[in-house]
Design a protein around this motif. Structure first.
Motif, PDB file in Angstrom:
ATOM      1  N   TYR A 240       2.700   7.378   0.393  1.00  0.00           N
ATOM      2  CA  TYR A 240       1.631   8.183   0.940  1.00  0.00           C
ATOM      3  C   TYR A 240       1.323   9.261  -0.223  1.00  0.00           C
ATOM      4  CZ  TYR A 240       3.207   5.910   5.094  1.00  0.00           C
ATOM      5  OH  TYR A 240       3.734   4.927   6.135  1.00  0.00           O
TER       6      TYR A 240
ATOM      7  N   GLU B 270      -1.101   7.176  -2.652  1.00  0.00           N
ATOM      8  CA  GLU B 270      -2.257   6.993  -1.798  1.00  0.00           C
ATOM      9  C   GLU B 270      -3.142   8.447  -1.584  1.00  0.00           C
ATOM     10  OE1 GLU B 270      -4.218   5.737   2.811  1.00  0.00           O
ATOM     11  OE2 GLU B 270      -2.022   6.561   2.656  1.00  0.00           O
TER      12      GLU B 270
ATOM     13  N   PRO C 175      -8.791   3.200   2.888  1.00  0.00           N
ATOM     14  CA  PRO C 175      -7.333   2.996   3.177  1.00  0.00           C
ATOM     15  C   PRO C 175      -6.928   1.670   3.642  1.00  0.00           C
ATOM     16  CG  PRO C 175      -8.333   5.107   4.276  1.00  0.00           C
ATOM     17  CD  PRO C 175      -9.448   4.473   3.736  1.00  0.00           C
TER      18      PRO C 175
ATOM     19  N   GLY D 186      -6.231  -0.366   0.559  1.00  0.00           N
ATOM     20  CA  GLY D 186      -4.840  -0.275   0.322  1.00  0.00           C
ATOM     21  C   GLY D 186      -4.242  -0.440  -1.266  1.00  0.00           C
TER      22      GLY D 186
ATOM     23  N   HIS E 114      -3.086   1.407  -3.322  1.00  0.00           N
ATOM     24  CA  HIS E 114      -1.852   2.289  -3.586  1.00  0.00           C
ATOM     25  C   HIS E 114      -0.734   1.442  -3.112  1.00  0.00           C
ATOM     26  CE1 HIS E 114      -3.107   2.882   0.814  1.00  0.00           C
ATOM     27  NE2 HIS E 114      -1.552   3.289   0.875  1.00  0.00           N
ATOM     28  N   ARG E 115      -0.984   0.379  -2.335  1.00  0.00           N
ATOM     29  CA  ARG E 115       0.395  -0.368  -1.890  1.00  0.00           C
ATOM     30  C   ARG E 115       0.668  -1.477  -2.845  1.00  0.00           C
ATOM     31  NH1 ARG E 115       1.816   1.066   3.154  1.00  0.00           N
ATOM     32  NH2 ARG E 115       2.952  -0.991   3.568  1.00  0.00           N
TER      33      ARG E 115
ATOM     34  N   TRP F   2       0.442  -7.633  -0.548  1.00  0.00           N
ATOM     35  CA  TRP F   2      -0.994  -6.836  -0.447  1.00  0.00           C
ATOM     36  C   TRP F   2      -1.990  -7.766   0.159  1.00  0.00           C
ATOM     37  CZ3 TRP F   2      -5.621  -7.284  -3.202  1.00  0.00           C
ATOM     38  CH2 TRP F   2      -6.491  -6.603  -3.128  1.00  0.00           C
TER      39      TRP F   2
ATOM     40  N   SER G 231      -3.974  -6.357   3.508  1.00  0.00           N
ATOM     41  CA  SER G 231      -5.220  -5.794   3.167  1.00  0.00           C
ATOM     42  C   SER G 231      -6.375  -6.265   3.998  1.00  0.00           C
ATOM     43  CB  SER G 231      -5.526  -5.857   1.523  1.00  0.00           C
ATOM     44  OG  SER G 231      -6.883  -5.178   1.508  1.00  0.00           O
TER      45      SER G 231
END
Length: 335
Positions: A64, A67, A83, A86, A88-89, A325, A329
């Motif tokens: 988090y 993110e 978001p 994603g 960042h994931r 992902w 996503s």
């Protein structure tokens, strides 16, 4: 020290999970079977066939915070960080064993790269963006974001690494030009042409970026080592071809997709073409494992061996991180 590094790398390569038991009422799936799934969901068949893809990647404990860092950076540079997409994931999974700053920087680069990919496909500036990047302009948000990332990323790297990155950026430009020419002429690449073209259009400098994100640099001579090149190329192929399977529904009408190329050249219906591509992905996963085992760690000093092993482990984690992902996503969700 070298023995310890080899043991760490070997633990990544040799983990073999038990095959999953079939659900009640289901037949035991055969390796060659492909579930009747579409898009990214079809890729989950690979997790039942390829030991290296069986276990989901651990998510970074600071996902988090990663993110938040990506969203803050994207707003500051004029890009969008959705978001639901994603990025960042994927970075949080691929670099779960490293610090949050490493994963955040990699996620910022992924955000930039996918915006660039969309610009190449749909935007008004298209190839002119590359010229701006190479000339250091900052008029377009993609140029400004690149300049910001480059300042942070290149500061600790050698001139040799910078030259390698620049060469791969030009390689990406040349491949995008070839792709644009194919589209204008209505050409579909052949199976012989496609792998090299796809390795370049995916943004080959992404694999260079693992080093500065981890604050290491692989020795210059290693770039010419056959095992290292095969590891990088196989990782590139696996992630790019998985992306092709996931993006097929979104990119209808575009011939630059391995599913489309296989269907056109081999005379396959789309489900059979997807199955053929999954077979090729499984083969390239095996190539990755073999290449990693052949890395010349014994020819490196202790520190260099440790650094190279870190980068190799990130490459080995990337395919499953990418699959997870793609499945979660919203980027390639059906309209």
């Amino acid at each position: 020290m070298i023995a310890t590094v080899r043991t760490a790398l070997r633990s990544v390569l040799q983990w073999k999970p038990l095959a999953p038991a079939p659900r009640a009422g289901e037949a035991d799936p055969r390796p060659g079977d492909v579930p009747a799934r579409v898009g990214a969901a079809a890729l989950m068949a690979l997790t039942e066939r390829v030991p290296a893809l069986a276990a989901p990647c651990r998510m970074h404990p600071s996902v988090y915070a990663i993110e938040a860092a990506v969203i803050d950076w994207a707003r500051r540079t004029g890009l969008e960080a959705d978001p639901g997409v994603g990025f960042h994931r994927i970075a949080g999974r691929a670099l779960a064993e490293f610090d949050a700053a490493a994963a955040a920087l990699f996620a910022q680069w992924l955000t930039w790269l996918f915006h660039l990919d969309d610009e190449m496909d749909e935007g008004p500036a298209r190839l002119e963006i590359f010229q701006g990047l190479l000339e250091g302009r900052a008029a377009h948000p993609l140029e400004a974001a690149f300049a910001d990332l480059w300042r942070v990323t290149s500061a600790r790297m050698s001139d040799h690494w910078r030259a390698r990155f620049a060469a791969n950026l030009r390689r990406h430009l040349d491949a995008c030009r070839a792709q644009a020419a194919n589209r204008a002429a209505g050409r579909v690449p052949t199976l012989r042409q496609y792998p090299a073209l796809r390795r370049a259009t995916v943004g080959p400098y992404v694999f260079d970026l693992v080093e500065p994100c981890l604050r290491v640099e692989a020795p210059a001579w290693l770039q010419g080592c056959e095992a290292w090149r095969e590891l990088v190329d196989a990782c590139n192929d696996v992630t790019a071809w998985c992306n092709d399977v996931a993006s097929r529904a979104k990119e209808r009408g575009d011939g630059h997709n391995l599913v489309v190329v296989a269907a056109a050249e081999l005379g396959l219906a789309e489900p059979e073409a997807v199955a053929w591509v999954l077979d090729r992905i499984a083969e390239r996963c095996q190539d990755m494992t073999r290449a990693a085992r052949r890395l010349p760690l014994d020819e490196l000093g202790p520190r260099a061996a440790r650094d190279v092993s870190k980068v190799a482990c990130a490459y080995l984690a990337a395919p499953r991180a990418h699959i997870d992902w793609l499945v979660e996503s919203t980027r390639y969700a059906r309209p």
